[in-house]
Design a protein around this motif. Structure first.
Motif, PDB file in Angstrom:
ATOM      1  N   ARG A   1       0.837  -1.201   0.000  1.00 26.71           N
ATOM      2  CA  ARG A   1       0.000   0.000   0.000  1.00 26.71           C
ATOM      3  C   ARG A   1       0.871   1.249   0.000  1.00 26.71           C
ATOM      4  O   ARG A   1       0.575   2.229  -0.669  1.00 26.71           O
ATOM      5  CB  ARG A   1      -0.911  -0.012   1.232  1.00 26.71           C
ATOM      6  N   LEU A   2       1.976   1.214   0.746  1.00 24.27           N
ATOM      7  CA  LEU A   2       2.876   2.357   0.785  1.00 24.27           C
ATOM      8  C   LEU A   2       3.526   2.573  -0.578  1.00 24.27           C
ATOM      9  O   LEU A   2       3.655   3.701  -1.041  1.00 24.27           O
ATOM     10  CB  LEU A   2       3.949   2.155   1.853  1.00 24.27           C
ATOM     11  N   ASN A   3       3.946   1.501  -1.232  1.00 29.43           N
ATOM     12  CA  ASN A   3       4.569   1.620  -2.549  1.00 29.43           C
ATOM     13  C   ASN A   3       3.593   2.126  -3.600  1.00 29.43           C
ATOM     14  O   ASN A   3       3.996   2.758  -4.568  1.00 29.43           O
ATOM     15  CB  ASN A   3       5.164   0.278  -2.988  1.00 29.43           C
ATOM     16  N   ALA A   4       2.294   1.850  -3.438  1.00 26.45           N
ATOM     17  CA  ALA A   4       1.292   2.298  -4.406  1.00 26.45           C
ATOM     18  C   ALA A   4       1.159   3.814  -4.427  1.00 26.45           C
ATOM     19  O   ALA A   4       0.776   4.380  -5.451  1.00 26.45           O
ATOM     20  CB  ALA A   4      -0.057   1.662  -4.091  1.00 26.45           C
ATOM     21  N   ASP A   5       1.470   4.493  -3.330  1.00 32.85           N
ATOM     22  CA  ASP A   5       1.345   5.948  -3.257  1.00 32.85           C
ATOM     23  C   ASP A   5       2.605   6.685  -3.694  1.00 32.85           C
ATOM     24  O   ASP A   5       2.637   7.906  -3.664  1.00 32.85           O
ATOM     25  CB  ASP A   5       1.003   6.386  -1.828  1.00 32.85           C
TER      26      ASP A   5
ATOM     27  N   VAL B   1      -1.702   5.697  12.189  1.00 37.67           N
ATOM     28  CA  VAL B   1      -0.699   6.456  11.434  1.00 37.67           C
ATOM     29  C   VAL B   1       0.477   5.560  11.076  1.00 37.67           C
ATOM     30  O   VAL B   1       0.910   4.732  11.870  1.00 37.67           O
ATOM     31  CB  VAL B   1      -0.209   7.665  12.262  1.00 37.67           C
ATOM     32  N   SER B   2       0.997   5.757   9.866  1.00 40.61           N
ATOM     33  CA  SER B   2       2.269   5.153   9.474  1.00 40.61           C
ATOM     34  C   SER B   2       3.058   6.194   8.685  1.00 40.61           C
ATOM     35  O   SER B   2       2.481   7.119   8.112  1.00 40.61           O
ATOM     36  CB  SER B   2       2.051   3.876   8.667  1.00 40.61           C
ATOM     37  N   TYR B   3       4.371   6.033   8.691  1.00 46.69           N
ATOM     38  CA  TYR B   3       5.263   7.011   8.087  1.00 46.69           C
ATOM     39  C   TYR B   3       6.110   6.352   7.016  1.00 46.69           C
ATOM     40  O   TYR B   3       6.391   5.158   7.089  1.00 46.69           O
ATOM     41  CB  TYR B   3       6.214   7.598   9.135  1.00 46.69           C
ATOM     42  N   GLY B   4       6.542   7.160   6.053  1.00 46.12           N
ATOM     43  CA  GLY B   4       7.452   6.676   5.033  1.00 46.12           C
ATOM     44  C   GLY B   4       8.468   7.742   4.678  1.00 46.12           C
ATOM     45  O   GLY B   4       8.140   8.928   4.633  1.00 46.12           O
TER      46      GLY B   4
ATOM     47  N   VAL C   1       3.198  10.837   5.328  1.00 45.49           N
ATOM     48  CA  VAL C   1       2.429  10.361   6.475  1.00 45.49           C
ATOM     49  C   VAL C   1       1.125   9.783   5.942  1.00 45.49           C
ATOM     50  O   VAL C   1       0.419  10.433   5.166  1.00 45.49           O
ATOM     51  CB  VAL C   1       2.131  11.505   7.468  1.00 45.49           C
ATOM     52  N   TRP C   2       0.850   8.545   6.336  1.00 45.30           N
ATOM     53  CA  TRP C   2      -0.401   7.894   5.968  1.00 45.30           C
ATOM     54  C   TRP C   2      -1.264   7.769   7.216  1.00 45.30           C
ATOM     55  O   TRP C   2      -0.794   7.375   8.271  1.00 45.30           O
ATOM     56  CB  TRP C   2      -0.146   6.493   5.412  1.00 45.30           C
ATOM     57  N   THR C   3      -2.532   8.111   7.081  1.00 46.74           N
ATOM     58  CA  THR C   3      -3.496   7.953   8.158  1.00 46.74           C
ATOM     59  C   THR C   3      -4.628   7.076   7.649  1.00 46.74           C
ATOM     60  O   THR C   3      -5.219   7.369   6.605  1.00 46.74           O
ATOM     61  CB  THR C   3      -4.050   9.319   8.608  1.00 46.74           C
ATOM     62  N   ARG C   4      -4.901   6.016   8.375  1.00 49.22           N
ATOM     63  CA  ARG C   4      -5.928   5.044   7.989  1.00 49.22           C
ATOM     64  C   ARG C   4      -5.682   4.510   6.575  1.00 49.22           C
ATOM     65  O   ARG C   4      -6.618   4.329   5.794  1.00 49.22           O
ATOM     66  CB  ARG C   4      -7.322   5.650   8.087  1.00 49.22           C
ATOM     67  N   GLY C   5      -4.408   4.306   6.222  1.00 48.85           N
ATOM     68  CA  GLY C   5      -4.054   3.724   4.937  1.00 48.85           C
ATOM     69  C   GLY C   5      -4.060   4.673   3.762  1.00 48.85           C
ATOM     70  O   GLY C   5      -3.748   4.282   2.653  1.00 48.85           O
TER      71      GLY C   5
END
Length: 174
Positions: A3-7, A81-84, A92-96
């Motif tokens: 999901r992180l790589n998709a953004d 929250v997750s960070y990249g 910063v990703w919130t709720r994906g």
């Protein structure tokens, strides 16, 4: 990770990703809770002794909910929250979903605030002329629901390693 790589932008590489490992219920900005608890404790004590009216009890309960809801809402938000860190941006990703993104070249030098348990926060100075971390303004903006100008990676593991990774990526991005 998918999901992180998709953004990511075309040609952008993900260097690091993570999320808060320790989510404290109270933060330094919640210092106002201490006098509030004392005030409400005294109000209840004297209210019981003197017989408060229903209206005053309702006002006290609403004010107490307003004070104590803020840390609970922050706790619930940080759980999602997750960070990249990429070779170009801090994301910063919130709720994906991507909720904030800043280019590394637009951020000041990173700094670390370490916690005793080994986790820490990585933030960014506002500019090259700044000497120390600017946190009061950022905390104030976040407290009223506005997004801070620069992202912070809150309570992550190995914050000094992440800071060094960001500094290296900033040098390469400029």
């Amino acid at each position: 990770m998918d999901r992180l790589n998709a953004d990511l932008l075309p040609g952008e590489r993900l260097l690091w990703s993570g999320s808060p490992k320790r989510i404290p219920l109270l933060a330094k900005a919640d210092v106002i809770l201490v006098p509030a608890v004392l005030f409400f404790g005294l109000a209840v004590f004297f209210g019981v002794r003197n017989g408060f009216s229903l209206f005053l009890w309702l006002v006290l309960v609403l004010v107490a909910v307003a004070f104590f809801a803020r840390p609970a809402l922050r706790y619930a938000a940080l759980r999602t929250v997750s960070y990249g860190i990429t070779d170009r941006r801090v994301v910063v990703w919130t709720r994906g979903k991507q909720s904030a993104s800043r280019y590394l070249k637009d951020l000041g030098p990173p700094y670390v605030r370490e916690n005793p348990d080994g986790t820490g926060t990585v933030g960014f100075n506002l500019g090259r002329k700044d000497i120390g971390p600017v946190t009061g303004l950022e905390d104030s903006l976040a407290a009223v629901g506005l997004e801070p100008k620069h992202p912070e990676l809150l309570n992550i593991e190995h914050p000094t390693v992440v800071r060094d990774l960001i500094a290296s990526a900033q040098r390469e991005a400029r």
